[in-house]
Design a protein around this motif. Sequence first.
Motif, PDB file in Angstrom:
ATOM      1  N   ARG A   1     -80.958-112.733  19.417  1.00  0.00           N
ATOM      2  CA  ARG A   1     -79.813-112.404  18.558  1.00  0.00           C
ATOM      3  C   ARG A   1     -78.929-113.621  18.334  1.00  0.00           C
ATOM      4  O   ARG A   1     -78.392-113.816  17.243  1.00  0.00           O
ATOM      5  CB  ARG A   1     -78.991-111.273  19.162  1.00  0.00           C
TER       6      ARG A   1
ATOM      7  N   SER B   1     -85.687-107.722  11.846  1.00  0.00           N
ATOM      8  CA  SER B   1     -85.879-106.272  11.880  1.00  0.00           C
ATOM      9  C   SER B   1     -86.230-105.781  13.278  1.00  0.00           C
ATOM     10  O   SER B   1     -85.676-104.779  13.749  1.00  0.00           O
ATOM     11  CB  SER B   1     -86.986-105.861  10.908  1.00  0.00           C
TER      12      SER B   1
ATOM     13  N   ASN C   1     -83.210-105.927  15.612  1.00  0.00           N
ATOM     14  CA  ASN C   1     -82.289-104.812  15.366  1.00  0.00           C
ATOM     15  C   ASN C   1     -82.853-103.497  15.885  1.00  0.00           C
ATOM     16  O   ASN C   1     -82.117-102.674  16.431  1.00  0.00           O
ATOM     17  CB  ASN C   1     -81.971-104.695  13.878  1.00  0.00           C
TER      18      ASN C   1
ATOM     19  N   ARG D   1     -81.151-101.242  18.806  1.00  0.00           N
ATOM     20  CA  ARG D   1     -80.874 -99.818  18.526  1.00  0.00           C
ATOM     21  C   ARG D   1     -81.569 -98.921  19.541  1.00  0.00           C
ATOM     22  O   ARG D   1     -80.984 -97.929  20.007  1.00  0.00           O
ATOM     23  CB  ARG D   1     -81.332 -99.479  17.100  1.00  0.00           C
TER      24      ARG D   1
END
Length: 131
Positions: A39, A109, A112, A116
Amino acid sequence: MALEWVVLGYAAGAEAVMLLLLTLPGLGRLRTGLVTVTRNALKPMLSVVPFCLFLLMDIYWKYETRPTCDQEHACTPMEHLRHQKSIMKSQRNGLLIAAALLLYWLLFSVTNLVVRLEQLSQRVEKLKRQD
């Protein structure tokens, strides 16, 4: 110009390694550190996108300004061979650009999705503790 392609190749390789490490099963506790590192690396690696666009414009400029042979026997075999090599290099470089952009998008993607997933698993654990 060769240095730019080497830099793009290394960036694509780094993206591929990070993506591979994020998607390997069984890393458990190591995954949280990997997610943090990935990240933090995503924002600086976003510079790959304009860099790829610049290199794509370079390929287009070389394609538009290449010498052409108007007649059948106007070019020597050496010129014809050099032209064919140039076309093959442009195709290879185009594939490298596409791979770098695709790998960045996949890395973004997947990162993330992993974040999540961790948030949802923490929420489930919290709900289990409350019951």
